[in-house]
Design an enzyme around this catalytic site. Structure first.
Site, PDB file in Angstrom:
ATOM      1  N   GLU A   1      17.718  18.830   5.880  1.00  0.00           N
ATOM      2  CA  GLU A   1      18.286  18.854   4.540  1.00  0.00           C
ATOM      3  C   GLU A   1      18.375  20.298   4.043  1.00  0.00           C
ATOM      4  O   GLU A   1      18.595  20.547   2.853  1.00  0.00           O
ATOM      5  CB  GLU A   1      17.465  18.002   3.585  1.00  0.00           C
TER       6      GLU A   1
ATOM      7  N   CYS B   1      14.299  13.889   3.558  1.00  0.00           N
ATOM      8  CA  CYS B   1      13.323  13.977   4.652  1.00  0.00           C
ATOM      9  C   CYS B   1      13.544  12.926   5.734  1.00  0.00           C
ATOM     10  O   CYS B   1      12.755  12.838   6.678  1.00  0.00           O
ATOM     11  CB  CYS B   1      11.912  13.851   4.096  1.00  0.00           C
TER      12      CYS B   1
ATOM     13  N   HIS C   1       5.410   9.839   6.321  1.00  0.00           N
ATOM     14  CA  HIS C   1       5.999  11.051   5.758  1.00  0.00           C
ATOM     15  C   HIS C   1       5.000  11.564   4.719  1.00  0.00           C
ATOM     16  O   HIS C   1       4.497  10.782   3.904  1.00  0.00           O
ATOM     17  CB  HIS C   1       7.349  10.748   5.103  1.00  0.00           C
TER      18      HIS C   1
HETATM   19  N1  CAA Z   1      -9.088  18.714  -9.815  1.00  0.00           N
HETATM   20  C1  CAA Z   1      -8.798  17.612  -9.072  1.00  0.00           C
HETATM   21  N2  CAA Z   1      -7.674  16.881  -9.255  1.00  0.00           N
HETATM   22  C2  CAA Z   1      -6.805  17.289 -10.189  1.00  0.00           C
HETATM   23  C3  CAA Z   1      -7.051  18.413 -11.003  1.00  0.00           C
HETATM   24  C4  CAA Z   1      -8.250  19.143 -10.778  1.00  0.00           C
HETATM   25  N3  CAA Z   1      -8.553  20.238 -11.481  1.00  0.00           N
HETATM   26  N4  CAA Z   1      -6.009  18.572 -11.850  1.00  0.00           N
HETATM   27  C5  CAA Z   1      -5.135  17.568 -11.584  1.00  0.00           C
HETATM   28  N5  CAA Z   1      -5.623  16.796 -10.590  1.00  0.00           N
HETATM   29  C6  CAA Z   1      -4.986  15.640  -9.946  1.00  0.00           C
HETATM   30  C7  CAA Z   1      -4.271  14.716 -10.903  1.00  0.00           C
HETATM   31  O1  CAA Z   1      -5.167  13.794 -11.497  1.00  0.00           O
HETATM   32  C8  CAA Z   1      -3.268  14.066  -9.942  1.00  0.00           C
HETATM   33  O2  CAA Z   1      -3.907  13.097  -9.157  1.00  0.00           O
HETATM   34  P1  CAA Z   1      -3.720  11.531  -9.434  1.00  0.00           P
HETATM   35  O3  CAA Z   1      -2.235  11.282  -9.456  1.00  0.00           O
HETATM   36  O4  CAA Z   1      -4.405  10.898  -8.283  1.00  0.00           O
HETATM   37  O5  CAA Z   1      -4.360  11.292 -10.743  1.00  0.00           O
HETATM   38  C9  CAA Z   1      -2.919  15.192  -8.992  1.00  0.00           C
HETATM   39  O6  CAA Z   1      -3.953  16.160  -9.126  1.00  0.00           O
HETATM   40  C10 CAA Z   1      -1.620  15.872  -9.327  1.00  0.00           C
HETATM   41  O7  CAA Z   1      -1.644  16.217 -10.686  1.00  0.00           O
HETATM   42  P2  CAA Z   1      -0.412  15.858 -11.620  1.00  0.00           P
HETATM   43  O8  CAA Z   1       0.010  14.440 -11.416  1.00  0.00           O
HETATM   44  O9  CAA Z   1      -0.707  16.312 -13.001  1.00  0.00           O
HETATM   45  O10 CAA Z   1       0.652  16.840 -10.941  1.00  0.00           O
HETATM   46  P3  CAA Z   1       2.056  17.255 -11.439  1.00  0.00           P
HETATM   47  O11 CAA Z   1       2.695  16.162 -12.195  1.00  0.00           O
HETATM   48  O12 CAA Z   1       1.929  18.570 -12.095  1.00  0.00           O
HETATM   49  O13 CAA Z   1       2.818  17.424 -10.025  1.00  0.00           O
HETATM   50  C11 CAA Z   1       3.958  16.235  -8.265  1.00  0.00           C
HETATM   51  C12 CAA Z   1       2.617  16.556  -8.910  1.00  0.00           C
HETATM   52  C13 CAA Z   1       4.753  15.303  -9.186  1.00  0.00           C
HETATM   53  C14 CAA Z   1       3.697  15.534  -6.943  1.00  0.00           C
HETATM   54  C15 CAA Z   1       4.747  17.566  -8.047  1.00  0.00           C
HETATM   55  O14 CAA Z   1       4.010  18.419  -7.224  1.00  0.00           O
HETATM   56  C16 CAA Z   1       6.126  17.329  -7.420  1.00  0.00           C
HETATM   57  O15 CAA Z   1       7.082  17.028  -8.147  1.00  0.00           O
HETATM   58  N6  CAA Z   1       6.257  17.494  -6.073  1.00  0.00           N
HETATM   59  C17 CAA Z   1       7.549  17.300  -5.368  1.00  0.00           C
HETATM   60  C18 CAA Z   1       7.946  15.842  -5.287  1.00  0.00           C
HETATM   61  C19 CAA Z   1       7.145  15.062  -4.279  1.00  0.00           C
HETATM   62  O16 CAA Z   1       6.483  15.600  -3.411  1.00  0.00           O
HETATM   63  N7  CAA Z   1       7.247  13.723  -4.385  1.00  0.00           N
HETATM   64  C20 CAA Z   1       6.603  12.846  -3.436  1.00  0.00           C
HETATM   65  C21 CAA Z   1       7.399  11.603  -3.142  1.00  0.00           C
HETATM   66  S1  CAA Z   1       9.085  11.989  -2.736  1.00  0.00           S
HETATM   67  C22 CAA Z   1       9.096  12.353  -1.083  1.00  0.00           C
HETATM   68  O17 CAA Z   1       8.215  11.981  -0.379  1.00  0.00           O
HETATM   69  C23 CAA Z   1      10.231  13.171  -0.561  1.00  0.00           C
HETATM   70  C24 CAA Z   1       9.782  14.570  -0.400  1.00  0.00           C
HETATM   71  O18 CAA Z   1       9.289  14.956   0.638  1.00  0.00           O
HETATM   72  C25 CAA Z   1       9.943  15.469  -1.519  1.00  0.00           C
END
Ligand code: CAA
Length: 466
Positions: free
Chosen positions: A89, A123, A256
């Protein structure tokens, strides 16, 4: 219709080669640099290190490197390849395929009779490439030669919450009959639908537009659907294996992996599926203390914390024994996009003693946003010697991983800015250090005013292989 007995037997993966960047940024240091709370990337997302490429590498160079290494390491002649598929991609050209760039490697051999081009859907492209390769082997078009399924991506996000879920890498798989890893026939369950969870509408940028929460929901719901369909297909195709499919049917389960924590939750999710598919009379014995979820539904529970926690606990032993080892590269390199799930396969192969995988079944879940997903299974050969030899070809992976160079988050951020500013620039000469690359790595020498890219290779160490 051709009789099934005319098909080549045991079509699957004969050899696998993995490539990851020679430099990485430490996720604990990145948390501090980004001002994120300590543990968010490392514990919350489950990531330790993130591999990344300077402007010296692009998707073409990653594929040139991984294909060359596979052919060299396994002594495969260029004329022995009859099909080559690329899943990616990371688009550097809207018309010219990465596959056509790879044809440079075959020029000296005179072999231009190689079918296959590129496949794109986030992916999922690597799995589409692998399925296409297997389908060719099992069709009337097969001419007796090998196929190559190649996947590569540079996963980079704009500054912000998604950036720590980046990574980069490439995988090449040699596909043919009588393989040590056989794709089980009739056991592919696919789910595809339209979604805007993660996509790349801005063709001038490498960065995706991403709705993080929706992407997680799409991933989990595709997992639910694929698993249920796989179960049905299994019961039809393998009626002799009498009992209904549950996670017990698999010796390993690979996914994945956009970030490791999601995979751990996915094992919990599959366990919740097993719970729902178990008759209420049997549930109490098999799933003690979970009766409060008897009326829960799949649709209503993607972000149900109580349920998530309960099934994480319920499936903890399954995760530890069937999935955890497959996360080694994902934890150390990050999301590779198309190669991600196959880096899971490599991680499993280098982490388990070969004897413990002989004649075992590995479930594979592949997901690409947008969305396309499949669950299928791989059967490891029962020939212990053959499998041992196959697995030993991956002995280079761990030493190579530990020879990477750590880069500070400041330098990483600067290198990202260089990529960002010069994406699609022409003419352009990259500035990234060549000396930092692994031996035998193809790199971008320059881009001329007509956007034509030229590549060179760092010296190899022995026998043409690092
Ligand atoms: N210590 C321990 N854990 C902590 C923490 C700390 N100090 N602070 C936050 N966390 C935890 C949160 O509780 C959360 O865990 P849970 O969901 O289990 O509660 C985790 O860390 C992440 O925190 P947030 O949810 O607040 O994170 P965010 O919203 O800022 O971002 C994300 C997370 C949405 C995955 C972001 O990184 C993102 O958009 N990534 C790209 C998209 C992605 O990877 N999507 C996955 C599915 S899509 C796919 O698979 C295709 C692909 O490859 C992209």
């Amino acid at each position: 219709m051709a009789s099934t007995t005319n098909w080549p037997e045991k079509v699957g993966i004969l050899a696998i080669e993995v490539l990851f960047p020679s430099q990485y940024v430490d996720q604990t240091e990145l948390e501090q640099f980004d001002g994120a709370s300590a543990g968010k990337y490392t514990i919350g997302l489950g990531q330790a290190k993130m591999g990344f490429c300077s402007d010296r590498e692009d998707v073409n160079s990653l594929c040139l490197t991984v294909v060359s290494r596979l052919l060299e390491r396994h002594h495969i002649k260029h004329t022995e390849i009859g099909r080559l598929e690329v899943g990616t991609e990371t688009i550097v050209d809207k018309s010219k395929s990465v596959k056509s760039v790879l044809m440079q490697l075959f020029a000296d051999s005179g072999n231009t009779d190689i079918e296959g081009i590129d496949t794109t859907n986030a992916c999922y492209g690597g799995t589409a490439a692998l399925f296409n390769a297997v389908n060719w082997l099992e069709s009337s078009s097969w001419d007796g030669r090998y196929a190559l399924a190649v996947c590569a991506d540079i996963a980079v996000y704009a500054k912000g919450a998604a950036r720590p879920t980046g990574g980069a890498g490439a995988i090449a798989m040699l596909v043919g009959p009588n393989a040590p890893l056989v794709l089980e026939r009739g056991l592919r369950a696919t789910h595809m639908e339209h979604a805007y969870d993660f996509y790349k509408p801005d063709l001038s940028s490498e960065y995706p537009t991403v709705d993080g929460k929706l992407s997680i929901q799409c991933y989990l719901s595709a997992l639910d659907t694929c698993y249920r369909l796989y179960r049905k297909k299994f019961e039809k195709v393998q009626p002799k294996e009498s009992s209904a499919v549950s996670l017990d049917k698999f010796d390993a389960i690979i996914f994945h992996t956009p970030f490791c924590k999601l995979v751990q939750k996915s094992v919990g999710r599959l366990s919740f599926n097993d719970f729902l598919l178990t008759s209420e009379e049997k549930r109490a014995a098999k799933y003690p203390d979970l009766e409060r979820f008897n009326n829960s539904t799949l649709e209503g529970t993607y972000f149900d914390r109580d349920l998530e926690k309960a099934f994480l606990t319920q499936s903890a032993e399954i995760f530890a024994s069937k999935t955890k080892k497959s996360l080694l590269l994902a934890n150390q390199v990050g999301n590779m996009y198309t190669p991600s799930v196959y880096s899971g396969l490599v991680s499993l192969l280098i982490s388990e003693p070969p004897e413990s995988l002989v004649d075992k079944r590995i479930a594979v879940f592949s997901y690409g946003s947008g969305l396309a997903a499949s669950m299928y299974s791989i059967r490891v050969t029962s020939d212990a010697e053959k499998f041992k030899k196959f697995a030993s070809q991956l002995d280079y992976v761990l030493p190579l991983l530990s020879s990477r160079e750590k880069v500070s988050p400041e330098q990483f951020s600067q290198l990202m800015e260089v990529r960002e500013k010069n994406n699609h620039a022409a003419p352009y000469t990259p500035t990234g250090k060549v000396g930092i690359l692994f031996p035998g790595t193809y790199y971008l020498k320059d881009v001329d005013a007509l956007h034509r890219r030229t590549y060179e290779r760092t010296p190899t160490i022995t026998n043409g292989v690092h």
